[in-house]
Each structure stands twice: as C-alpha cells, then as structure tokens.
Design an enzyme around this catalytic site. Structure first.
Site, PDB file in Angstrom:
ATOM      1  N   CYS A  64     -21.544 -12.298 -31.724  1.00  0.00           N
ATOM      2  CA  CYS A  64     -21.361 -11.667 -32.786  1.00  0.00           C
ATOM      3  C   CYS A  64     -22.545 -11.838 -33.791  1.00  0.00           C
ATOM      4  O   CYS A  64     -23.334 -12.035 -33.421  1.00  0.00           O
ATOM      5  CB  CYS A  64     -20.092 -11.961 -33.388  1.00  0.00           C
ATOM      6  SG  CYS A  64     -19.709 -13.650 -34.133  1.00  0.00           S
TER       7      CYS A  64
ATOM      8  N   ASN B 142     -21.844 -15.634 -35.877  1.00  0.00           N
ATOM      9  CA  ASN B 142     -21.518 -16.688 -34.826  1.00  0.00           C
ATOM     10  C   ASN B 142     -20.528 -17.856 -35.780  1.00  0.00           C
ATOM     11  O   ASN B 142     -20.675 -19.146 -35.473  1.00  0.00           O
ATOM     12  CB  ASN B 142     -22.456 -17.468 -34.152  1.00  0.00           C
ATOM     13  CG  ASN B 142     -22.131 -18.308 -32.971  1.00  0.00           C
ATOM     14  OD1 ASN B 142     -22.810 -19.463 -32.775  1.00  0.00           O
ATOM     15  ND2 ASN B 142     -21.006 -17.973 -32.103  1.00  0.00           N
TER      16      ASN B 142
ATOM     17  N   CYS C 281     -17.206 -16.386 -36.944  1.00  0.00           N
ATOM     18  CA  CYS C 281     -15.965 -15.922 -36.848  1.00  0.00           C
ATOM     19  C   CYS C 281     -15.462 -15.434 -35.519  1.00  0.00           C
ATOM     20  O   CYS C 281     -14.742 -16.111 -34.497  1.00  0.00           O
ATOM     21  CB  CYS C 281     -15.693 -14.866 -37.798  1.00  0.00           C
ATOM     22  SG  CYS C 281     -15.904 -15.161 -39.542  1.00  0.00           S
ATOM     23  N   ARG C 282     -15.957 -14.243 -35.138  1.00  0.00           N
ATOM     24  CA  ARG C 282     -15.463 -13.633 -33.828  1.00  0.00           C
ATOM     25  C   ARG C 282     -15.907 -14.244 -32.607  1.00  0.00           C
ATOM     26  O   ARG C 282     -14.963 -14.518 -31.707  1.00  0.00           O
ATOM     27  CB  ARG C 282     -16.031 -11.935 -33.916  1.00  0.00           C
ATOM     28  CG  ARG C 282     -15.324 -11.256 -34.988  1.00  0.00           C
ATOM     29  CD  ARG C 282     -15.924  -9.722 -35.118  1.00  0.00           C
ATOM     30  NE  ARG C 282     -17.251 -10.103 -35.717  1.00  0.00           N
ATOM     31  CZ  ARG C 282     -18.116  -9.172 -35.687  1.00  0.00           C
ATOM     32  NH1 ARG C 282     -17.865  -7.843 -35.347  1.00  0.00           N
ATOM     33  NH2 ARG C 282     -19.328  -9.142 -36.132  1.00  0.00           N
ATOM     34  N   SER C 283     -17.234 -14.542 -32.286  1.00  0.00           N
ATOM     35  CA  SER C 283     -17.725 -14.915 -30.922  1.00  0.00           C
ATOM     36  C   SER C 283     -17.169 -16.426 -31.051  1.00  0.00           C
ATOM     37  O   SER C 283     -16.805 -16.958 -29.484  1.00  0.00           O
ATOM     38  CB  SER C 283     -19.016 -14.869 -31.086  1.00  0.00           C
ATOM     39  OG  SER C 283     -19.764 -15.524 -31.793  1.00  0.00           O
TER      40      SER C 283
ATOM     41  N   ASP D 286     -15.677  -7.096 -37.906  1.00  0.00           N
ATOM     42  CA  ASP D 286     -15.834  -8.220 -38.712  1.00  0.00           C
ATOM     43  C   ASP D 286     -15.049  -8.421 -39.589  1.00  0.00           C
ATOM     44  O   ASP D 286     -14.805  -7.632 -40.701  1.00  0.00           O
ATOM     45  CB  ASP D 286     -17.467  -8.006 -39.379  1.00  0.00           C
ATOM     46  CG  ASP D 286     -18.097  -8.905 -39.926  1.00  0.00           C
ATOM     47  OD1 ASP D 286     -17.469  -9.947 -40.270  1.00  0.00           O
ATOM     48  OD2 ASP D 286     -19.358  -8.937 -40.012  1.00  0.00           O
TER      49      ASP D 286
HETATM   50  P1  4NP Z   1     -18.931 -12.991 -37.467  1.00  0.00           P
HETATM   51  O1  4NP Z   1     -18.664 -12.851 -39.079  1.00  0.00           O
HETATM   52  O2  4NP Z   1     -20.074 -12.001 -37.091  1.00  0.00           O
HETATM   53  O3  4NP Z   1     -17.798 -12.625 -36.809  1.00  0.00           O
HETATM   54  O4  4NP Z   1     -19.255 -14.472 -37.360  1.00  0.00           O
HETATM   55  C1  4NP Z   1     -19.943 -12.984 -39.996  1.00  0.00           C
HETATM   56  C2  4NP Z   1     -20.152 -13.836 -40.522  1.00  0.00           C
HETATM   57  C3  4NP Z   1     -21.101 -14.055 -41.476  1.00  0.00           C
HETATM   58  C4  4NP Z   1     -22.119 -12.998 -41.963  1.00  0.00           C
HETATM   59  C5  4NP Z   1     -21.523 -11.696 -41.088  1.00  0.00           C
HETATM   60  C6  4NP Z   1     -20.595 -11.528 -40.299  1.00  0.00           C
HETATM   61  N1  4NP Z   1     -22.877 -13.199 -42.615  1.00  0.00           N
HETATM   62  O5  4NP Z   1     -23.590 -11.977 -43.175  1.00  0.00           O
HETATM   63  O6  4NP Z   1     -23.299 -14.169 -43.213  1.00  0.00           O
END
Ligand code: 4NP
Length: 154
Positions: free
Chosen positions: A8, A11, A13-15, A124
């Site tokens: 994702c 890295n 939340c989702r992945s 997200d």
């Molecule tokens: P993820 O969520 O891609 O599911 O881990 C996010 C976590 C952090 C950020 C964006 C999405 N960020 O911009 O810091």
C-alpha cells in the site's frame, strides 16, 4: 514455496493488515511451510514504524495482532516475490512503473479478489474515521480468503 508481498502507500494500515490476515488464514489451513508473506509501502516516510495505532486497535478487536514494521518496497522484491498485490489503482500503477523488465513477480489488484463485497479498491483509511478501518478489515478478510483459494489452485 509461494512468496506473496502486499503493498500500500505507507505500509502502516492496509498492507500490514492484509499480511496479518493472510498469515492467519495460512496458519488456519496448516500451510505455513508453503507460503512466505510480507508487506511493504511505496513511500518510506514511516520506515521502521509499527502499524498505525488505529489500525492495530481495530485489528485487535477482530483478534489480529500486527507486528510488522513499515519498510519501502525495493527493486529486489520484484525478483524475490511471486506475487505483489496492490490495494488500489494508484498502487498498481506505481508498482508497474517500478517493475524491472523480465522480473518474476506478477502484480495483482487486491480488489479483484473480492467475493462478498463490491468495491473497486481497498481505500486508504488514513485520513478517515473508525468506519474506514472496519471497512478495510472486512474487505481484506474477504479478499485474502479468495486470494488464498486462488493461489492454492495455481
Ligand atoms: P496505508 O495508509 O497506505 O494504508 O498504510 C497510509 C498511511 C500513511 C500515509 C498515507 C496512507 N501517509 O501519507 O503518511
């Protein structure tokens, strides 16, 4: 050994949630010796961090414990892993543009494995509320079970 990498953006939340759910299913089916499972992000902003507190709290409400620490995807991942699975279309496009020519990994779209939910992506949850984290878990439980069935048939 089938090697699977979930991707994702951050890295956190989702992945890592997908990695944890997929590993849980692999263990439930007694297939630990047949799968290597990891996750990584397209940005290195959170490198070394545990998953987001909100993601870990919602995970634990469903009996999952995320221990992964964020790391950015690297070129070597495209030769090490058999399957690299993105959470949304932006992830897929970024992975396709990074993939070295002739490398082994097959890039797959997580949402294409959904059986019980209709959604174009695993969205997200980072800038949203509790509902978004619950929705991510529901989508990932659905898609991980179907992905594991698919990989067992392959
Ligand atoms: P993820 O969520 O891609 O599911 O881990 C996010 C976590 C952090 C950020 C964006 C999405 N960020 O911009 O810091």
């Amino acid at each position: 050994m089938v090697k699977v990498l979930f991707i994702c953006l951050g890295n956190i939340c989702r992945s890592p949630m997908a990695e944890t759910i997929f590993k849980h299913l692999v263990e439930e089916r007694g297939l630990e010796n047949s799968f290597e499972v990891d996750s990584a992000g397209l940005i290195d902003y959170h490198e070394g961090e545990l998953a987001d507190n909100r993601m870990r709290r919602h995970a634990s409400m469903h009996g999952y414990y995320i221990t992964h620490r964020s790391r950015p995807v690297e070129t070597g991942d495209f030769s090490h892993f058999d399957y690299i699975i993105g959470m949304d279309h932006q992830n897929i496009r970024a992975l396709e543009s990074m993939q070295p020519a002739g490398s082994r990994a097959q890039i797959l779209d997580m949402a294409s494995f959904l059986r019980e939910h209709e959604a174009a992506t695993v969205p997200d949850p980072y800038y949203g509320g509790d509902q978004g984290f619950e929705y991510v878990i529901a989508l990932l439980e659905d898609a991980c079970a179907s992905l594991l069935d698919y990989l067992c048939e392959e």
